[in-house]
Every structure is written in C-alpha cells, then in structure tokens.
Design a protein around this motif. Structure first.
Motif, PDB file in Angstrom:
ATOM      1  N   HIS A   1       0.609  -1.065  -0.175  1.00  0.00           N
ATOM      2  CA  HIS A   1       0.070   0.026  -0.016  1.00  0.00           C
ATOM      3  C   HIS A   1       0.992   1.284  -0.109  1.00  0.00           C
ATOM      4  O   HIS A   1       1.616   1.475   0.912  1.00  0.00           O
ATOM      5  N   PHE A   2       0.571   2.063  -1.255  1.00  0.00           N
ATOM      6  CA  PHE A   2       1.551   3.388  -1.068  1.00  0.00           C
ATOM      7  C   PHE A   2       0.639   4.348  -0.620  1.00  0.00           C
ATOM      8  O   PHE A   2      -0.516   4.633  -1.418  1.00  0.00           O
ATOM      9  N   VAL A   3       1.196   5.394  -0.008  1.00  0.00           N
ATOM     10  CA  VAL A   3       0.417   6.500   0.527  1.00  0.00           C
ATOM     11  C   VAL A   3       1.201   7.839  -0.151  1.00  0.00           C
ATOM     12  O   VAL A   3       2.154   8.015   0.093  1.00  0.00           O
ATOM     13  N   LEU A   4       0.528   8.283  -1.026  1.00  0.00           N
ATOM     14  CA  LEU A   4       1.160   9.417  -1.796  1.00  0.00           C
ATOM     15  C   LEU A   4       0.264  10.627  -2.177  1.00  0.00           C
ATOM     16  O   LEU A   4      -0.969  10.433  -2.492  1.00  0.00           O
ATOM     17  N   GLN A   5       0.697  11.638  -2.518  1.00  0.00           N
ATOM     18  CA  GLN A   5      -0.029  13.037  -2.912  1.00  0.00           C
ATOM     19  C   GLN A   5       1.341  13.814  -3.326  1.00  0.00           C
ATOM     20  O   GLN A   5       2.074  14.118  -2.601  1.00  0.00           O
ATOM     21  N   GLY A   6       0.972  14.662  -4.136  1.00  0.00           N
ATOM     22  CA  GLY A   6       2.006  15.750  -4.692  1.00  0.00           C
ATOM     23  C   GLY A   6       1.704  16.928  -3.837  1.00  0.00           C
ATOM     24  O   GLY A   6       2.683  18.010  -3.739  1.00  0.00           O
ATOM     25  N   LYS A   7       0.742  17.120  -2.977  1.00  0.00           N
ATOM     26  CA  LYS A   7       0.508  18.302  -2.076  1.00  0.00           C
ATOM     27  C   LYS A   7       0.783  17.730  -0.741  1.00  0.00           C
ATOM     28  O   LYS A   7       0.574  16.691  -0.183  1.00  0.00           O
ATOM     29  N   GLY A   8       1.868  18.531   0.154  1.00  0.00           N
ATOM     30  CA  GLY A   8       1.885  18.464   1.319  1.00  0.00           C
ATOM     31  C   GLY A   8       1.031  18.874   2.358  1.00  0.00           C
ATOM     32  O   GLY A   8      -0.035  19.895   1.999  1.00  0.00           O
ATOM     33  N   GLY A   9       1.131  18.338   3.513  1.00  0.00           N
ATOM     34  CA  GLY A   9       0.330  18.695   4.576  1.00  0.00           C
ATOM     35  C   GLY A   9      -1.149  18.362   4.580  1.00  0.00           C
ATOM     36  O   GLY A   9      -2.025  19.037   4.971  1.00  0.00           O
ATOM     37  N   VAL A  10      -1.426  17.207   3.723  1.00  0.00           N
ATOM     38  CA  VAL A  10      -2.802  16.895   3.660  1.00  0.00           C
ATOM     39  C   VAL A  10      -3.108  15.335   4.204  1.00  0.00           C
ATOM     40  O   VAL A  10      -3.968  14.760   4.067  1.00  0.00           O
ATOM     41  N   GLY A  11      -2.359  15.048   5.242  1.00  0.00           N
ATOM     42  CA  GLY A  11      -2.653  13.971   5.999  1.00  0.00           C
ATOM     43  C   GLY A  11      -1.957  12.427   5.588  1.00  0.00           C
ATOM     44  O   GLY A  11      -2.711  11.646   6.037  1.00  0.00           O
ATOM     45  N   LYS A  12      -0.854  12.447   4.665  1.00  0.00           N
ATOM     46  CA  LYS A  12      -0.420  11.275   4.297  1.00  0.00           C
ATOM     47  C   LYS A  12      -0.028  10.321   5.351  1.00  0.00           C
ATOM     48  O   LYS A  12      -0.449   9.232   5.403  1.00  0.00           O
ATOM     49  N   THR A  13       0.647  10.901   6.400  1.00  0.00           N
ATOM     50  CA  THR A  13       1.304   9.994   7.418  1.00  0.00           C
ATOM     51  C   THR A  13       0.012   9.486   8.196  1.00  0.00           C
ATOM     52  O   THR A  13       0.058   8.383   8.757  1.00  0.00           O
ATOM     53  N   PHE A  14      -0.973  10.444   8.542  1.00  0.00           N
ATOM     54  CA  PHE A  14      -2.144   9.936   9.513  1.00  0.00           C
ATOM     55  C   PHE A  14      -2.759   8.770   8.619  1.00  0.00           C
ATOM     56  O   PHE A  14      -3.091   7.779   9.358  1.00  0.00           O
ATOM     57  N   ILE A  15      -3.031   8.925   7.351  1.00  0.00           N
ATOM     58  CA  ILE A  15      -3.399   8.114   6.604  1.00  0.00           C
ATOM     59  C   ILE A  15      -2.542   6.462   6.707  1.00  0.00           C
ATOM     60  O   ILE A  15      -3.116   5.308   6.738  1.00  0.00           O
ATOM     61  N   SER A  16      -1.430   6.757   6.498  1.00  0.00           N
ATOM     62  CA  SER A  16      -0.304   5.745   6.467  1.00  0.00           C
ATOM     63  C   SER A  16      -0.552   4.893   7.865  1.00  0.00           C
ATOM     64  O   SER A  16      -0.534   3.725   7.856  1.00  0.00           O
ATOM     65  N   SER A  17      -0.500   5.487   8.900  1.00  0.00           N
ATOM     66  CA  SER A  17      -0.654   4.868  10.244  1.00  0.00           C
ATOM     67  C   SER A  17      -2.106   4.203  10.349  1.00  0.00           C
ATOM     68  O   SER A  17      -2.126   3.106  10.844  1.00  0.00           O
ATOM     69  N   ILE A  18      -3.148   4.715   9.696  1.00  0.00           N
ATOM     70  CA  ILE A  18      -4.402   4.016  10.037  1.00  0.00           C
ATOM     71  C   ILE A  18      -4.419   2.859   9.057  1.00  0.00           C
ATOM     72  O   ILE A  18      -4.856   1.777   9.518  1.00  0.00           O
ATOM     73  N   VAL A  19      -3.856   2.907   7.743  1.00  0.00           N
ATOM     74  CA  VAL A  19      -3.977   1.657   6.997  1.00  0.00           C
ATOM     75  C   VAL A  19      -3.107   0.716   7.673  1.00  0.00           C
ATOM     76  O   VAL A  19      -3.490  -0.490   7.672  1.00  0.00           O
ATOM     77  N   ALA A  20      -1.892   1.070   8.231  1.00  0.00           N
ATOM     78  CA  ALA A  20      -1.119   0.081   8.958  1.00  0.00           C
ATOM     79  C   ALA A  20      -1.828  -0.553  10.006  1.00  0.00           C
ATOM     80  O   ALA A  20      -1.649  -1.752   9.989  1.00  0.00           O
ATOM     81  N   GLN A  21      -2.398  -0.063  10.879  1.00  0.00           N
ATOM     82  CA  GLN A  21      -3.072  -0.510  12.013  1.00  0.00           C
ATOM     83  C   GLN A  21      -4.363  -1.181  11.564  1.00  0.00           C
ATOM     84  O   GLN A  21      -4.481  -2.410  12.069  1.00  0.00           O
ATOM     85  N   TYR A  22      -5.086  -0.960  10.596  1.00  0.00           N
ATOM     86  CA  TYR A  22      -6.193  -1.578   9.933  1.00  0.00           C
ATOM     87  C   TYR A  22      -5.690  -2.807   9.586  1.00  0.00           C
ATOM     88  O   TYR A  22      -6.489  -4.017   9.611  1.00  0.00           O
ATOM     89  N   LEU A  23      -4.639  -3.041   8.687  1.00  0.00           N
ATOM     90  CA  LEU A  23      -4.417  -4.175   8.223  1.00  0.00           C
ATOM     91  C   LEU A  23      -3.760  -5.181   9.369  1.00  0.00           C
ATOM     92  O   LEU A  23      -3.898  -6.337   9.001  1.00  0.00           O
ATOM     93  N   GLY A  24      -3.060  -4.649  10.335  1.00  0.00           N
ATOM     94  CA  GLY A  24      -2.510  -5.539  11.312  1.00  0.00           C
ATOM     95  C   GLY A  24      -4.033  -6.143  12.017  1.00  0.00           C
ATOM     96  O   GLY A  24      -3.999  -7.452  12.300  1.00  0.00           O
ATOM     97  N   HIS A  25      -4.954  -5.239  12.093  1.00  0.00           N
ATOM     98  CA  HIS A  25      -6.302  -5.857  12.824  1.00  0.00           C
ATOM     99  C   HIS A  25      -6.954  -6.633  12.178  1.00  0.00           C
ATOM    100  O   HIS A  25      -7.675  -7.610  12.540  1.00  0.00           O
ATOM    101  N   ALA A  26      -7.078  -6.353  10.852  1.00  0.00           N
ATOM    102  CA  ALA A  26      -8.121  -7.280   9.921  1.00  0.00           C
ATOM    103  C   ALA A  26      -7.562  -8.444   9.421  1.00  0.00           C
ATOM    104  O   ALA A  26      -8.141  -9.304   9.218  1.00  0.00           O
ATOM    105  N   SER A  27      -6.406  -8.536   9.127  1.00  0.00           N
ATOM    106  CA  SER A  27      -5.704  -9.704   8.602  1.00  0.00           C
ATOM    107  C   SER A  27      -4.815 -10.674   9.682  1.00  0.00           C
ATOM    108  O   SER A  27      -4.784 -11.832   9.407  1.00  0.00           O
ATOM    109  N   GLY A  28      -4.014  -9.951  10.365  1.00  0.00           N
ATOM    110  CA  GLY A  28      -3.363 -10.788  11.638  1.00  0.00           C
ATOM    111  C   GLY A  28      -2.030 -10.958  11.002  1.00  0.00           C
ATOM    112  O   GLY A  28      -1.112 -11.529  11.682  1.00  0.00           O
TER     113      GLY A  28
END
Length: 254
Positions: free
Chosen positions: A5-32
């Motif tokens: 899963h790549f999280v990317l956007q050409g505009k800075g300050g739009v929540g990429k890191t926050f979204i990356s952290s959510i995706v990582a936590q969700y995947l660990g929760h959902a798949s094990g």
C-alpha cells in the motif's frame, strides 16, 4: 497474495502520514498478518516517529541532498522478500521521483507477476488544497493502472457533503473502474474530536496506545474509538487488501 500500500500525494500537509498509520493499524487488525511499514519522505520523517508501528526509514537523499530514485530499489527488494503486507508513506517532495520510478520500471506489472497486489492511497483535502489534491489524484489514476483508494480529508475544508456527492464529480466518473473505494475522514468538532486526534498524532501514538494511556481521559478515549470505528467500517466495506485487482477491460466498459 500479499499487498503493498503506497500513500502518496503531490501536495504536502494533507494527512499522508496519518492515513499511512491508519492503514497499517487496520491491516494488522483485519488480517493478523505481519505489516511492514516504510517511510520514504526525505524531508519530514513523521511516519518513522510512530514507534508502535516499527517503521523503517528508506533514505533516498544523496550526500548533496538530492533525491536519488535508484534508492527505491532497496524498498522494492524488501517488499518482494518480506512476508505479510507493506505500507509506504511517501513525501510530497518525492512524489514526482516515485511516480517516475514506478512508471519507468513498470512496477505495477512487476508486482503482479511476482504475486503481489499494489494499492495506492491518495488523500484529497478541501479548501485551498482541493484543486492541487484533485490534480495529484488524477496523476496517480492516469499514470498507474492499479487500484486506488481515495481519502476525503475534510479537516481543513469540506470537499463534498457526502461520499455520494463526491462520486458525482467528473474525476470519479472517469476513473470509477479503477477506484477501489472512497474513505471519508469526517470534519468533526475541533474542540473535542479534533483536539483528541491532534493529541494522538502529536504524541505519535497508535489507537491501541491511546486506549492504554493514562494521559487520555475516558471521554477522550471514547472519541478516538468512535473515530477509529468509523474509518475501520469504511475499510471493511471496500474489503481492503482483498479486492486489489483493476477490473478487466470488459468490466470497465460495463
């Protein structure tokens, strides 16, 4: 089949890191399954500061502080060799170099041939950033023929009143067959939800760490839990990590 899963956007300050952290936590929760996190942002390495996710930094800068696209080779090797799923937070300053690298090396097809699914997560933000983030989304959709999850970050301006309203936009209609799903980060009260989420991100905490922290009162934890559930339910609805193939050409024309 594992997924990156790549999280990317050409505009800075739009929540990429926050979204990356959510995706990582969700995947660990959902798949094990194991989730491997990588930070390729050459300027703001915020993702790597979230200790609970054990993020690995990929240094793509030369000694002269210039971006060296070949350094993405190290990342690709690890994504191929590691078991489980990968989450990559890419910075705005390296958006163009990463896009060039993925295209030039035909990475989506290479991953598919290697038995790996590839999903792009692209934030959009309202207000003054809407035009720029819409353009960034169109670049990803147009240049990379792989599934895309669109994240509507409404914290700095409402994009659309509902997800269905966003689906009426021309960009969604044009690339509908390629968009895996649309996830909304709702614009909640800044005095309560907003303050709690900022506190969590400023302290580089995961949802589980907030739940165990003595620095958050019961209602702070309750609001974070409500927010987490709202996002996880949306990710459940799009079967993140499962429906990862771009529809066949005949499906696109349906």
């Amino acid at each position: 089949m594992k997924t990156v899963h790549f999280v990317l956007q050409g505009k800075g300050g739009v929540g990429k890191t926050f979204i990356s952290s959510i995706v990582a936590q969700y995947l660990g929760h959902a798949s094990g399954a194991p989730v491997h996190c990588f930070d390729t942002d050459p300027v703001n390495k915020s993702f790597s500061q979230i200790q609970g996710l054990s993020v690995q930094t990929i240094n793509i800068l030369t000694e002269n502080k210039k971006i060296d696209g070949s350094q993405f080779d190290q990342l690709m090797n690890q994504l191929i060799e590691l078991d489980g799923q990968g989450v990559i937070d890419n910075g705005a300053s390296s958006f163009v170099p990463l896009m060039d690298y993925l295209q030039e090396n035909n990475v989506p097809a290479f991953f598919k041939d290697s038995g790996i699914n590839m999903v792009m997560h692209v934030p959009m933000q309202g207000g003054q950033a809407l035009k720029d983030t819409t353009y960034g989304l169109s670049v990803v959709l147009d240049e990379l023929k792989c599934p895309v999850v669109v994240w509507l970050n409404n914290h700095h301006g409402q994009i659309d009143k509902t997800v269905d309203a966003f689906k009426d936009r021309a960009i969604y209609k044009k690339y509908k067959s390629q968009i895996l799903g649309v996830v909304e980060i709702a614009d909640r009260s800044q005095d309560t939800f907003g303050k709690d989420i900022r506190s969590m991100t400023e302290q580089n905490l995961t949802f589980d760490e907030v739940a165990q922290s003595e620095k958050f009162f019961i209602m702070n934890k309750q609001r974070i839990l409500i927010f987490k559930r709202s996002i996880y339910e949306q990710l459940d609805a799009i079967n993140l990590g499962e429906k990862n193939d771009v529809p066949a050409e005949k499906d696109k024309q349906a």
